[in-house]
Design an enzyme around this catalytic site. Structure first.
Site, PDB file in Angstrom:
ATOM      1  N   ASP A 162      24.274  32.400   5.078  1.00  0.00           N
ATOM      2  CA  ASP A 162      23.815  33.327   6.122  1.00  0.00           C
ATOM      3  C   ASP A 162      23.288  32.568   7.337  1.00  0.00           C
ATOM      4  OD1 ASP A 162      23.308  36.311   4.559  1.00  0.00           O
ATOM      5  OD2 ASP A 162      23.530  34.536   3.319  1.00  0.00           O
ATOM      6  N   ASP A 191      28.529  34.741   5.259  1.00  0.00           N
ATOM      7  CA  ASP A 191      27.905  35.184   6.515  1.00  0.00           C
ATOM      8  C   ASP A 191      27.742  34.009   7.477  1.00  0.00           C
ATOM      9  OD1 ASP A 191      27.921  37.742   5.623  1.00  0.00           O
ATOM     10  OD2 ASP A 191      25.749  37.985   5.507  1.00  0.00           O
ATOM     11  N   ASN A 228      29.463  39.849   3.839  1.00  0.00           N
ATOM     12  CA  ASN A 228      29.681  41.160   4.463  1.00  0.00           C
ATOM     13  C   ASN A 228      29.894  41.048   5.971  1.00  0.00           C
ATOM     14  OD1 ASN A 228      26.727  40.547   4.096  1.00  0.00           O
ATOM     15  ND2 ASN A 228      26.519  42.257   5.538  1.00  0.00           N
ATOM     16  N   HIS A 313      28.396  36.242  -2.604  1.00  0.00           N
ATOM     17  CA  HIS A 313      27.497  36.572  -1.494  1.00  0.00           C
ATOM     18  C   HIS A 313      26.315  37.438  -1.921  1.00  0.00           C
ATOM     19  CE1 HIS A 313      26.182  36.763   2.588  1.00  0.00           C
ATOM     20  NE2 HIS A 313      26.192  38.083   2.579  1.00  0.00           N
ATOM     21  N   HIS A 323      18.496  44.621   0.312  1.00  0.00           N
ATOM     22  CA  HIS A 323      19.732  44.521  -0.479  1.00  0.00           C
ATOM     23  C   HIS A 323      19.469  44.628  -1.981  1.00  0.00           C
ATOM     24  CE1 HIS A 323      21.559  43.546   3.287  1.00  0.00           C
ATOM     25  NE2 HIS A 323      20.938  42.403   3.390  1.00  0.00           N
ATOM     26  N   HIS A 350      23.077  36.648   1.288  1.00  0.00           N
ATOM     27  CA  HIS A 350      22.866  38.066   1.608  1.00  0.00           C
ATOM     28  C   HIS A 350      21.401  38.408   1.872  1.00  0.00           C
ATOM     29  CE1 HIS A 350      24.437  41.978   2.222  1.00  0.00           C
ATOM     30  NE2 HIS A 350      24.037  42.522   1.079  1.00  0.00           N
TER      31      HIS A 350
END
Length: 451
Positions: A162, A191, A228, A313, A323, A350
């Site tokens: 991320d 990400d 995502n 992820h 999440h 994530h």
């Protein structure tokens, strides 16, 4: 006496696996807004010269580490071809590999000329130089191939997730680059650009991100996992092909492991077997990903690659409110396999914070027995969430209370991690927050291989 010492050492190492139980860090990061670096930042600078290659990046190009995929972008013209000139450090003989070129459109954005070239038949544990931009502005880089696959091969992986392209992202990448443990390959858990946070998924931010991470990924492979923010599904502007920018820019060697899609695949590297899974592709029973993983896990030869690492992820075990339980359906499908095959560690992203679990499983539940609480299980993996690269969405700070027993250590900070394989029995893991000096380990543990 020797047997007694070995027994005691084994007990100590297994005890270390369960150390630091239930600790929430007392470190408090200074409250700052997380913002992307401006487009004129030095880290986004376009290399000088006509049609100069930019966004250069490499990843493993086969299943065992004897091939490398080299990718780059040119913007002035496709000429100069997709060729790569390369040679080993101790050889005067230079070779030429021919690649391919792709472009794409996304709403009102048109990509540059994206080149991908796979260099094959490389020697293990060898430094290679390579040149891209042949015919116009040439740029030279290098990489080192991994040692030959084997059980006692030491190797050091970096872990980043991320990341985005904020000022904090820059701190994370700098912190990783200057870590004295010197990661040799980055396991990236998804990400990357966060271009979808901009109006119309502004793909210029895919370009800036590529230039930003080039300083690392042009010299050592990053093993890619789709998150995502790679989906880029935007039907409101006519973009209905998921993952379009990501797949055009970041190829992976999925066919080498008989995968049918680039979102789930496996590689061997040194003494590790690495399985990449797709949190955002179908994984229910009879789906391609399900069938592939079902057939893939029995193929792992632990006498050859004793360390079994899984990347995904969305985390399965997460005690942050952000999440929460998003990985639950995949956990239900695959966790029994992870326990059966004694996966060593699962890295995910994530959640924009850090967390490490105990070795736990939650596979006893049968809809009527009520056994739906995670329990200690020495056959289970350690689950590590490392979605703390520094992206524009900022940190996850809202933790569930009390801290659940499965959570060994958690902290709301940005950072990176190192997984340092020593031999077939021992690996040392450490997590490093951005605010500390490079050698400081905010969290760490020894892994003792149960195989």
């Amino acid at each position: 006496m020797v047997a007694y010492i070995v027994l005691v050492l084994g007990l100590v190492l297994n005890g270390a696996v369960l150390s630091n139980g239930g600790k929430t860090s007392t470190f408090v990061r200074k409250v700052e807004k997380t913002i992307d670096m401006p487009l004129d930042s030095d880290v986004f600078r376009v290399p000088p010269g006509y049609n100069a290659p930019q966004q250069v990046h490499i990843t493993q190009g086969d299943h065992i580490g004897k091939a490398v995929i080299v990718s780059w972008v040119t913007v002035d013209e496709p000429a100069g071809s997709s060729k790569v000139l390369y040679w080993s450090e101790n050889s005067k003989q230079k070779k030429l590999a021919e690649g391919k070129l792709v472009t794409y459109r996304f709403f009102n954005y048109t990509s540059g000329y994206i080149h991908h070239c796979t260099i094959t038949d490389l020697k293990f544990n060898t430094k290679y130089y390579y040149v891209v931009g042949i015919g116009h502005t040439e740029r030279k880089f290098w990489f080192i191939t991994p040692p030959e696959v084997g059980p006692d091969v030491s190797y050091t992986f970096g872990l980043i997730g991320d990341i985005g392209q904020t000022f904090d992202s820059n701190k994370t990448l700098t912190h990783y680059e200057l870590n004295p443990q010197k990661g040799q390959t980055v396991l990236f858990v998804g990400d990357l650009s966060y271009a979808d946070k901009y109006p119309n998924h502004d793909n210029v931010r895919w370009d800036t991100c590529g230039r930003f991470v080039e300083r690392s990924v042009a010299y050592q492979p990053w093993i890619w996992t789709a998150g995502n923010h790679e989906i880029d599904f935007a039907p409101e502007i006519g973009e209905t092909e998921p993952f379009k920018p990501y797949t055009k820019r970041y190829p992976v060697p999925y066919e080498a492991s008989r995968s049918t899609a680039p979102f789930w695949y496996s590689i061997k590297r040194a003494s590790a077997y690495i399985i990449v899974l797709a949190s955002y592709s179908a994984y229910g029973k009879y789906t391609p990903q399900y069938i592939w993983l079902r057939d893939e896990l029995p193929k792992v030869n632990r006498s050859e690659t004793p360390w079994l690492i899984v990347l995904m992820h969305a985390p399965w075990y997460n005690s942050y409110n952000d999440h929460y339980m998003e990985g639950e359906s995949m956990r239900v499908m695959f966790e029994p396999w992870f326990v059966k095959y004694k996966v060593d560690v699962v890295f995910s992203g994530h959640v924009h914070a850090y967390e490490r679990s105990e070795r736990v499983s939650n596979i006893a539940y049968s809809i009527v027995n009520g056994k739906c609480i995670p329990v200690r299980d020495q056959s289970a993996p350690v689950y590590i969430t490392i979605g703390d690269g520094g992206n524009i969405e900022g940190l996850a700070t809202n933790m569930s209370e009390p801290q659940p027993p499965y959570s060994a250590y958690r902290e709301s900070s940005f950072g990176h991690a190192i997984f340092d394989i020593k031999n077939r029995t021992h690996a040392y893991y450490s997590w490093h927050r951005n605010e500390d000096r490079y050698a400081v380990e905010a969290d760490s543990m020894w892994f003792f291989n149960r195989q």
